[in-house]
Design a protein around this motif. Structure first.
Motif, PDB file in Angstrom:
ATOM      1  N   LYS A 308       0.829  -1.211   0.000  1.00 49.38           N
ATOM      2  CA  LYS A 308       0.000   0.000   0.000  1.00 49.38           C
ATOM      3  C   LYS A 308       0.857   1.252   0.000  1.00 49.38           C
ATOM      4  O   LYS A 308       0.624   2.191  -0.768  1.00 49.38           O
ATOM      5  CB  LYS A 308      -0.929  -0.006   1.224  1.00 49.38           C
ATOM      6  CG  LYS A 308      -2.081  -0.997   1.124  1.00 49.38           C
ATOM      7  CD  LYS A 308      -2.953  -0.919   2.370  1.00 49.38           C
ATOM      8  CE  LYS A 308      -4.111  -1.905   2.265  1.00 49.38           C
ATOM      9  NZ  LYS A 308      -4.954  -1.874   3.497  1.00 49.38           N
ATOM     10  N   GLN A 309       1.865   1.284   0.879  1.00 48.07           N
ATOM     11  CA  GLN A 309       2.743   2.446   0.939  1.00 48.07           C
ATOM     12  C   GLN A 309       3.572   2.576  -0.333  1.00 48.07           C
ATOM     13  O   GLN A 309       3.875   3.683  -0.783  1.00 48.07           O
ATOM     14  CB  GLN A 309       3.663   2.339   2.161  1.00 48.07           C
ATOM     15  CG  GLN A 309       2.948   2.428   3.493  1.00 48.07           C
ATOM     16  CD  GLN A 309       2.221   3.746   3.666  1.00 48.07           C
ATOM     17  OE1 GLN A 309       2.691   4.800   3.246  1.00 48.07           O
ATOM     18  NE2 GLN A 309       1.050   3.693   4.282  1.00 48.07           N
ATOM     19  N   SER A 310       3.935   1.434  -0.917  1.00 50.34           N
ATOM     20  CA  SER A 310       4.686   1.455  -2.172  1.00 50.34           C
ATOM     21  C   SER A 310       3.860   2.089  -3.282  1.00 50.34           C
ATOM     22  O   SER A 310       4.348   2.934  -4.043  1.00 50.34           O
ATOM     23  CB  SER A 310       5.091   0.030  -2.560  1.00 50.34           C
ATOM     24  OG  SER A 310       5.663   0.002  -3.846  1.00 50.34           O
ATOM     25  N   LYS A 311       2.592   1.715  -3.383  1.00 50.93           N
ATOM     26  CA  LYS A 311       1.714   2.285  -4.411  1.00 50.93           C
ATOM     27  C   LYS A 311       1.512   3.777  -4.189  1.00 50.93           C
ATOM     28  O   LYS A 311       1.500   4.564  -5.150  1.00 50.93           O
ATOM     29  CB  LYS A 311       0.365   1.567  -4.391  1.00 50.93           C
ATOM     30  CG  LYS A 311       0.405   0.130  -4.866  1.00 50.93           C
ATOM     31  CD  LYS A 311      -0.988  -0.483  -4.771  1.00 50.93           C
ATOM     32  CE  LYS A 311      -0.987  -1.929  -5.236  1.00 50.93           C
ATOM     33  NZ  LYS A 311      -2.344  -2.538  -5.121  1.00 50.93           N
ATOM     34  N   ILE A 312       1.360   4.170  -2.926  1.00 56.14           N
ATOM     35  CA  ILE A 312       1.185   5.595  -2.612  1.00 56.14           C
ATOM     36  C   ILE A 312       2.417   6.379  -3.047  1.00 56.14           C
ATOM     37  O   ILE A 312       2.312   7.459  -3.643  1.00 56.14           O
ATOM     38  CB  ILE A 312       0.916   5.790  -1.108  1.00 56.14           C
ATOM     39  CG1 ILE A 312      -0.443   5.206  -0.728  1.00 56.14           C
ATOM     40  CG2 ILE A 312       0.970   7.271  -0.735  1.00 56.14           C
ATOM     41  CD1 ILE A 312      -0.717   5.189   0.765  1.00 56.14           C
ATOM     42  N   ALA A 313       3.605   5.828  -2.747  1.00 54.97           N
ATOM     43  CA  ALA A 313       4.856   6.519  -3.092  1.00 54.97           C
ATOM     44  C   ALA A 313       4.993   6.677  -4.603  1.00 54.97           C
ATOM     45  O   ALA A 313       5.306   7.766  -5.108  1.00 54.97           O
ATOM     46  CB  ALA A 313       6.048   5.757  -2.528  1.00 54.97           C
ATOM     47  N   ILE A 314       4.754   5.597  -5.340  1.00 59.91           N
ATOM     48  CA  ILE A 314       4.901   5.646  -6.798  1.00 59.91           C
ATOM     49  C   ILE A 314       3.852   6.575  -7.403  1.00 59.91           C
ATOM     50  O   ILE A 314       4.151   7.402  -8.276  1.00 59.91           O
ATOM     51  CB  ILE A 314       4.792   4.233  -7.401  1.00 59.91           C
ATOM     52  CG1 ILE A 314       5.950   3.367  -6.918  1.00 59.91           C
ATOM     53  CG2 ILE A 314       4.786   4.296  -8.930  1.00 59.91           C
ATOM     54  CD1 ILE A 314       5.848   1.917  -7.324  1.00 59.91           C
ATOM     55  N   GLY A 315       2.614   6.473  -6.920  1.00 60.43           N
ATOM     56  CA  GLY A 315       1.553   7.312  -7.461  1.00 60.43           C
ATOM     57  C   GLY A 315       1.730   8.778  -7.151  1.00 60.43           C
ATOM     58  O   GLY A 315       1.379   9.644  -7.963  1.00 60.43           O
ATOM     59  N   SER A 316       2.310   9.092  -5.984  1.00 59.83           N
ATOM     60  CA  SER A 316       2.485  10.499  -5.602  1.00 59.83           C
ATOM     61  C   SER A 316       3.538  11.200  -6.450  1.00 59.83           C
ATOM     62  O   SER A 316       3.593  12.425  -6.471  1.00 59.83           O
ATOM     63  CB  SER A 316       2.873  10.592  -4.118  1.00 59.83           C
ATOM     64  OG  SER A 316       4.160  10.025  -3.893  1.00 59.83           O
ATOM     65  N   GLY A 317       4.354  10.434  -7.167  1.00 59.10           N
ATOM     66  CA  GLY A 317       5.363  11.054  -8.020  1.00 59.10           C
ATOM     67  C   GLY A 317       4.784  11.744  -9.238  1.00 59.10           C
ATOM     68  O   GLY A 317       5.430  12.640  -9.809  1.00 59.10           O
ATOM     69  N   GLY A 318       3.592  11.336  -9.635  1.00 60.22           N
ATOM     70  CA  GLY A 318       2.964  11.973 -10.782  1.00 60.22           C
ATOM     71  C   GLY A 318       3.747  11.770 -12.070  1.00 60.22           C
ATOM     72  O   GLY A 318       4.403  10.749 -12.260  1.00 60.22           O
ATOM     73  N   LEU A 319       3.686  12.738 -12.933  1.00 61.26           N
ATOM     74  CA  LEU A 319       4.338  12.642 -14.243  1.00 61.26           C
ATOM     75  C   LEU A 319       5.838  12.893 -14.163  1.00 61.26           C
ATOM     76  O   LEU A 319       6.629  12.133 -14.712  1.00 61.26           O
ATOM     77  CB  LEU A 319       3.699  13.622 -15.224  1.00 61.26           C
ATOM     78  CG  LEU A 319       4.255  13.606 -16.654  1.00 61.26           C
ATOM     79  CD1 LEU A 319       4.003  12.255 -17.303  1.00 61.26           C
ATOM     80  CD2 LEU A 319       3.642  14.728 -17.485  1.00 61.26           C
ATOM     81  N   LEU A 320       6.228  13.951 -13.467  1.00 61.98           N
ATOM     82  CA  LEU A 320       7.636  14.356 -13.445  1.00 61.98           C
ATOM     83  C   LEU A 320       8.318  14.089 -12.113  1.00 61.98           C
ATOM     84  O   LEU A 320       9.536  14.230 -12.010  1.00 61.98           O
ATOM     85  CB  LEU A 320       7.756  15.847 -13.794  1.00 61.98           C
ATOM     86  CG  LEU A 320       7.244  16.246 -15.181  1.00 61.98           C
ATOM     87  CD1 LEU A 320       7.328  17.758 -15.363  1.00 61.98           C
ATOM     88  CD2 LEU A 320       8.030  15.535 -16.271  1.00 61.98           C
ATOM     89  N   GLY A 321       7.584  13.723 -11.085  1.00 62.44           N
ATOM     90  CA  GLY A 321       8.181  13.433  -9.796  1.00 62.44           C
ATOM     91  C   GLY A 321       8.316  14.651  -8.908  1.00 62.44           C
ATOM     92  O   GLY A 321       8.199  15.794  -9.358  1.00 62.44           O
ATOM     93  N   LYS A 322       8.611  14.406  -7.646  1.00 61.33           N
ATOM     94  CA  LYS A 322       8.768  15.485  -6.666  1.00 61.33           C
ATOM     95  C   LYS A 322      10.178  16.051  -6.635  1.00 61.33           C
ATOM     96  O   LYS A 322      10.410  17.099  -6.047  1.00 61.33           O
ATOM     97  CB  LYS A 322       8.396  14.968  -5.277  1.00 61.33           C
ATOM     98  CG  LYS A 322       6.944  14.525  -5.143  1.00 61.33           C
ATOM     99  CD  LYS A 322       6.657  14.000  -3.743  1.00 61.33           C
ATOM    100  CE  LYS A 322       5.209  13.577  -3.598  1.00 61.33           C
ATOM    101  NZ  LYS A 322       4.921  13.022  -2.246  1.00 61.33           N
TER     102      LYS A 322
END
Length: 447
Positions: A308-322
Motif C-alpha cells: 500500500k505504501q509502495s503504491k502511494i509513493a509511486i503514485g504520488s510522483g505523478g508525471l515528473l516526480g517530486k
C-alpha cells in the motif's frame, strides 16, 4: 599453438559496460535519496563508509576491481572451471546450515566479521556457468529426456537447498534457467505445463475446492466429448485425459494444501494471500508469532502495508516526480525496505512516471543487448551463458517491479544493480562481466 595475452579493451562491448555504470549510479543516487539525513556533509558522509550509500559506493569500487580482473582473465578459464565453481557454490550453500546468521527471518546468510555473504545469491553465477558447460558438451544430446533431466537438476539442486534456508524468493530465481534450456531445445510443452501448474495453484487459492474440482471435471469431460472420434482410434488419448484430470485434482486437493501448510512459512503464505486479496487466518499461535516476527511494517496488523505504501509513493510522483530528496513517502520511512526490495518507489516518487519509464527503457536496452550478444556467439557455452544472464536479470526486474505495485507477493527479490546490498551487486557484476569477457573472445572459439 600461439599464446595470447588477454587485452582489457579489445573486443569489449562498451555499451554493456556503460549501461552497467549508469544503473549502478542510479542505484547509489536512489539509496542516497532514501537515507540521506538533512544537515550531514555529503562529501564526509560518502567518505565515512557509515551510510548505506557510501557502502554501496564502496561495493561499486570493489565491483569495478572485480570487473577488471574478469576482463583480464582468458575466457577459457570460465569454461574449464565451470563445474568446479558449481561444486564450490553447493559447498557454500551447505555451509550456511551450521554457520548461518538469521537476518529478518532468513537463514541464508553467513557473517564474516562485519561482512555478510549470501551464498544463494552468489551461486546464480556458478549455476549459469555449470549449465552452459553441460549444454555445450559435444556428447550432450538435449533432445533426449536424460539430458533434459540432468540440466534441470543443475538448476533445481541449489534451489531446493535455498528453500531449506527459508529463502523462497531467491530459490525461484533458479527456475529462470529453464528459459535457457528452452532456447537450446527444451520442448515448449514443458513451459506450457509449468505455466498451467502456476494457473492451477492460483485457481486453488481463489476458488472453492469443490467448485474447482467440478470445473476440472467438466473440462475433462468436454475434452473427451470433442475428441471422441480420435479416442475411438487411439484409446491412449482417453487415458491421457483421465491422467491429466487425476493429476490436476490431486494437486488441487492435496499438493497445494500440503505445501502451504508444511513447506512455506506462515508469513510467506500471508504475503501470497495479501497479493490475491484474500484474508489469511493463522491456524495456530506459532503461525501468528511467525507472521509477527517477519513483518517489517509499522502496522503489524496490516500485512499489506508494504505494498500500500509502495503504491502511494509511486503514485504520488505523478508525471515528473517530486524531485531528489523531496519524496515524503520514502524520505520519512513510510515504505519499509525502501533501500532494497522497494527501492523502485524512490525512483517513482522522486522522478515520476517519466523517470520510471527511462529506467525501464535502460533495462529493456540492457536485456535486448544481452540477447543480441547471445545470438552472435560462435560458442554454445557463451550463448547459453548469455541467455542465462538475460533470464536471471529479466526475472529479477519483472518480479521486483510487480512486487512493488502489488502484482506479485513480497518475496525479497532485489532490483538488479540498484537495490542496496554488497553480495547482490557483486553477483550481478560477475554475471555481466563474465559475459563481456566471453563476448570479447567470441572469435577465438568454435564451441
Amino acid at each position: 599453438m600461439s599464446q595470447r595475452k588477454p587485452e582489457i579493451s579489445k573486443g569489449i562491448d562498451w555499451l554493456l559496460v556503460w549501461l552497467y555504470i549508469i544503473l549502478v549510479s542510479v542505484g547509489i543516487l536512489s539509496i542516497f535519496a532514501t537515507t540521506y539525513k538533512e544537515g550531514d556533509s555529503i562529501i564526509q558522509s560518502f567518505l565515512s563508509l557509515k551510510t548505506d550509500y557510501s557502502r554501496q559506493l564502496l561495493y561499486f569500487g570493489i565491483g569495478g576491481v572485480l570487473a577488471i580482473f574478469i576482463l583480464l582473465t582468458d575466457s577459457k578459464f570460465f569454461t574449464a572451471t565451470a563445474n568446479l565453481w558449481y561444486v564450490f557454490g553447493i559447498v557454500l550453500l551447505l555451509l550456511v546450515f551450521p554457520f548461518h546468521t538469521e537476518v529478518k527471518g532468513t537463514k541464508s546468510i553467513i557473517r564474516f566479521g562485519g561482512f555478510q555473504l549470501q551464498p544463494a545469491e552468489l551461486c546464480k553465477v556458478f549455476v549459469n556457468l555449470a549449465l552452459a558447460k553441460y549444454l555445450s558438451r559435444v556428447e550432450t544430446d538435449f533432445s533426449r529426456l536424460r539430458s533434459q533431466i540432468i540440466a534441470a537438476a543443475i538448476a533445481i539442486l541449489p534451489a531446493m537447498i535455498t528453500i531449506m534456508q527459508q529463502e523462497t524468493g531467491l530459490a525461484l530465481v533458479y527456475f529462470s534457467f529453464f528459459l535457457v534450456m528452452f532456447r537450446e531445445g527444451l520442448p515448449a510443452a514443458v513451459l506450457i505445463i509449468g505455466f498451467s501448474l502456476a494457473v492451477l495453484v492460483v485457481a486453488t487459492l481463489l476458488v472453492d475446492p469443490n467448485t474447482l474440482a467440478i470445473v476440472l471435471t467438466c473440462i475433462a469431460a468436454g475434452a473427451i466429448y470433442f475428441l471422441r472420434r480420435q479416442i475411438k482410434r487411439k484409446r491412449r488419448i482417453l487415458f491421457l485425459i483421465m491422467g491429466i484430470w487425476f493429476v490436476c485434482v490431486g494437486i488441487q486437493r492435496f499438493v497445494v494444501p500440503y505445501i502451504f501448510e508444511n513447506v512455506l512459512q506462515p508469513y510467506q503464505v500471508k504475503r501470497i494471500y495479501d497479493t490475491i486479496g484474500k484474508d489469511y487466518v493463522p491456524t495456530d499461535a506459532n503461525a501468528a508469532l511467525d507472521i509477527e516476527a517477519n513483518t517489517t511494517t509499522k502496522k503489524k496488523d496490516d500485512g499489506d502495508y508494504n505494498v500500500k505504501q509502495s503504491k502511494i509513493a509511486i503514485g504520488s510522483g505523478g508525471l515528473l516526480g517530486k524531485g531528489l530528496l523531496k519524496g515524503t513517502q520514502t524520505r520519512y520511512d513510510f515504505v519499509p525496505e525502501q533501500r532494497t526490495d522497494f527501492i523502485f518507489c524512490t525512483i517513482g516518487e522522486g522522478f515520476g512516471f517519466i523517470g520510471s519509464m527511462v529506467l525501464l527503457g535502460i533495462y529493456f536496452l540492457l536485456l535486448m543487448r544481452i540477447v543480441s550478444i547471445a545470438e552472435r556467439q560462435r560458442s554454445v557455452f557463451s550463448r547459453c551463458y548469455a541467455y542465462g544472464v538475460a533470464s536471471v536479470l529479466f526475472f529479477h526486474i519483472a518480479i521486483n517491479l510487480c512486487m512493488t505495485i502489488g502484482l506479485a507477493p513480497v518475496i525479497g527479490i532485489p532490483l538488479p544493480f540498484i537495490s542496496y546490498g554488497g553480495t547482490s551487486l557483486l553477483t550481478f557484476t560477475m554475471l555481466l562481466f563474465i559475459l563481456v569477457r566471453l563476448d570479447a573472445d567470441r572469435q577465438m572459439v568454435l564451441r
